[in-house]
Design a protein around this motif. Structure first.
Motif, PDB file in Angstrom:
ATOM      1  N   LEU A  24       0.832  -1.205   0.000  1.00 42.73           N
ATOM      2  CA  LEU A  24       0.000   0.000   0.000  1.00 42.73           C
ATOM      3  C   LEU A  24       0.868   1.257   0.000  1.00 42.73           C
ATOM      4  N   VAL A  27       2.306   1.772  -3.518  1.00 45.63           N
ATOM      5  CA  VAL A  27       1.309   2.346  -4.433  1.00 45.63           C
ATOM      6  C   VAL A  27       1.178   3.845  -4.185  1.00 45.63           C
ATOM      7  N   GLU A  31       2.176   6.985  -6.863  1.00 48.35           N
ATOM      8  CA  GLU A  31       1.178   7.941  -7.329  1.00 48.35           C
ATOM      9  C   GLU A  31       1.537   9.383  -6.979  1.00 48.35           C
ATOM     10  N   GLY A  99     -12.710  18.982  -6.318  1.00 48.57           N
ATOM     11  CA  GLY A  99     -12.401  17.618  -5.891  1.00 48.57           C
ATOM     12  C   GLY A  99     -12.006  16.687  -7.018  1.00 48.57           C
ATOM     13  N   VAL A 100     -12.389  17.021  -8.257  1.00 49.00           N
ATOM     14  CA  VAL A 100     -12.019  16.144  -9.386  1.00 49.00           C
ATOM     15  C   VAL A 100     -10.511  16.202  -9.589  1.00 49.00           C
ATOM     16  N   ILE A 101      -9.973  17.418  -9.596  1.00 50.19           N
ATOM     17  CA  ILE A 101      -8.529  17.618  -9.600  1.00 50.19           C
ATOM     18  C   ILE A 101      -8.232  18.605  -8.479  1.00 50.19           C
ATOM     19  N   VAL A 102      -7.156  18.374  -7.748  1.00 44.86           N
ATOM     20  CA  VAL A 102      -6.717  19.349  -6.739  1.00 44.86           C
ATOM     21  C   VAL A 102      -5.282  19.750  -7.107  1.00 44.86           C
ATOM     22  N   PHE A 103      -5.138  20.964  -7.615  1.00 46.83           N
ATOM     23  CA  PHE A 103      -3.802  21.444  -8.000  1.00 46.83           C
ATOM     24  C   PHE A 103      -3.063  21.933  -6.753  1.00 46.83           C
ATOM     25  N   PRO A 104      -1.823  21.476  -6.557  1.00 46.42           N
ATOM     26  CA  PRO A 104      -1.055  21.972  -5.408  1.00 46.42           C
ATOM     27  C   PRO A 104      -0.470  23.351  -5.692  1.00 46.42           C
ATOM     28  N   LEU A 105      -0.265  24.145  -4.645  1.00 46.72           N
ATOM     29  CA  LEU A 105       0.305  25.486  -4.828  1.00 46.72           C
ATOM     30  C   LEU A 105       1.732  25.431  -5.372  1.00 46.72           C
ATOM     31  N   SER A 106       2.403  24.311  -5.124  1.00 48.10           N
ATOM     32  CA  SER A 106       3.813  24.213  -5.510  1.00 48.10           C
ATOM     33  C   SER A 106       4.041  24.200  -7.020  1.00 48.10           C
ATOM     34  N   ARG A 110       5.355  26.767 -13.032  1.00 49.48           N
ATOM     35  CA  ARG A 110       5.722  25.705 -13.970  1.00 49.48           C
ATOM     36  C   ARG A 110       4.847  25.798 -15.231  1.00 49.48           C
TER      37      ARG A 110
END
Lengths: 165, 185
Positions: A24, A27, A31, A99-106, A110
């Motif tokens: 686990l 995995v 990801e 909630g479908v995609i969560v873009f990180p601030l980091s 880019r």
């Protein structure tokens, strides 16, 4: 089953539990490295952001693939990113369902390639003020409602997939 | 092995396995419940600064001049001008926003909150993929825990006694709240 649940754990039981935990964790770690978000991109040709701003009505409702630097990320939910245009002083928002995609601030700064459907909407004064106040709260700043002079055309792309490099 | 012993063994061992996930989900739940009051994922800080005004016009020159005046040696990931009087320089954990005519600088740094960020991402199933299966398995485990939990004890402390009252009270809390404060859509 009964033996697995029994008081005396055999070395085999312990090995199974450790193997399950490690698999686990593996995995999860694989990801975590991905830079693809949501559904895979399908379009091959990239549209210029400036072309959409030049003729919004032409692109309204059309699926496009865009590329640009990420110049803004939703701080609260990660539900949108802003992409820079090929022309200065222009950016376009790429909105995904919460909630479908969560873009990180980091990922700010880019390069991203996104795909979605262009949406052109007339935004009322009231909606602009609400959005401005919401954004100000998010950034811990203030919003000057008097700067809103009238209805505004807002162009964005609504989509489900992005790649960040 | 009689059914109650099997019930109790399942409750005990699934309970042990669920401890880690339960803590992660519960702590994240507390954090995201109050997201109107704080950002549960990131610690965002803003600091103001001042440099000499920048008079250059094109982006490359403005960027070079800004880096020199800010004494930054590392080039930014990218630079963006939202309007003719502003430039933003993007680094991994910081964004420099410079008002060119005045030289006013705002540095916004953002860092994920240790542990809480990871808990929140798992709680909201951001990774998708295999984590969906793990989260589903955990949800099933919670159902099994709640059902087996009712039958751990027998007698007046079990489901035929005080257990029935407490289970009823627990069911009534969401039902009554819904009808009292939410209502039908």
């Amino acid at each position: 089953m009964a033996r697995f649940l029994s008081e005396d754990w055999t070395p085999m039981n312990r090995a199974l539990a450790i193997a399950l935990t490690l698999s686990l964790a593996l995995v999860a770690s694989v990801e975590a490295d991905t830079k693809k978000y949501g559904t895979p991109l399908t379009l091959k040709d990239t549209t210029k952001v400036s072309a959409i701003f030049a003729a919004p009505a032409t692109f309204d409702g059309k699926r496009v693939r865009l590329e640009g630097s990420i110049v803004g990320v939703c701080e609260e939910r990660g539900c949108w990113i802003a992409l820079s245009s090929d022309q200065e002083f222009q950016s376009i928002r790429f909105k995904v369902d919460d909630g479908v995609i969560v873009f990180p601030l980091s990922i700010k700064g880019r390069t991203a390639v996104i795909e979605g459907v262009v949406s052109v909407q007339e935004v009322s004064v009231k909606a602009q003020i609400e959005a401005g106040e919401h954004e100000a709260r998010e950034h811990g700043t203030t919003f000057d409602a008097s700067k809103v002079k009238g209805p505004r055309t807002v162009i964005m792309v609504k989509g489900e997939g992005a790649e960040v490099f | 092995m009689n059914w109650r012993r099997l019930n109790n063994l399942l409750h005990r061992d699934i309970g042990y396995v669920a401890v880690g996930l339960t803590l992660a989900y519960a702590i994240s739940g507390l954090a995201v419940n109050h997201k109107a009051d704080w950002n549960p994922n990131y610690r965002i800080e803003k600091t103001a600064g001042q440099i000499e005004p920048i008079g250059a016009r094109d982006r490359e020159t403005v960027t070079a001049e800004a880096l020199r005046k800010l004494q930054l040696t590392e080039p930014p990931r990218s630079a963006f001008r939202p309007d003719p009087e502003t430039i933003r320089l993007f680094y991994e954990h910081a964004t420099y926003s410079i008002d060119l005519p005045s030289g006013a600088v705002v540095v916004e740094s953002s860092r994920p909150r240790p542990v809480l960020y990871e808990f929140n991402q798992l709680h909201l199933n951001t990774p998708k993929g295999a984590w969906t299966i793990i989260a589903d398995a955990y949800a099933v485990a919670l159902i099994v825990l709640s059902l087996t939990g009712m039958f751990v004890l027998k007698g007046r402390h079990g489901i035929s006694g005080r257990g029935a009252w407490l289970v009823g009270a627990g069911v009534l809390v969401p039902v009554m709240y819904w009808f009292a404060f939410v209502g039908t859509p």
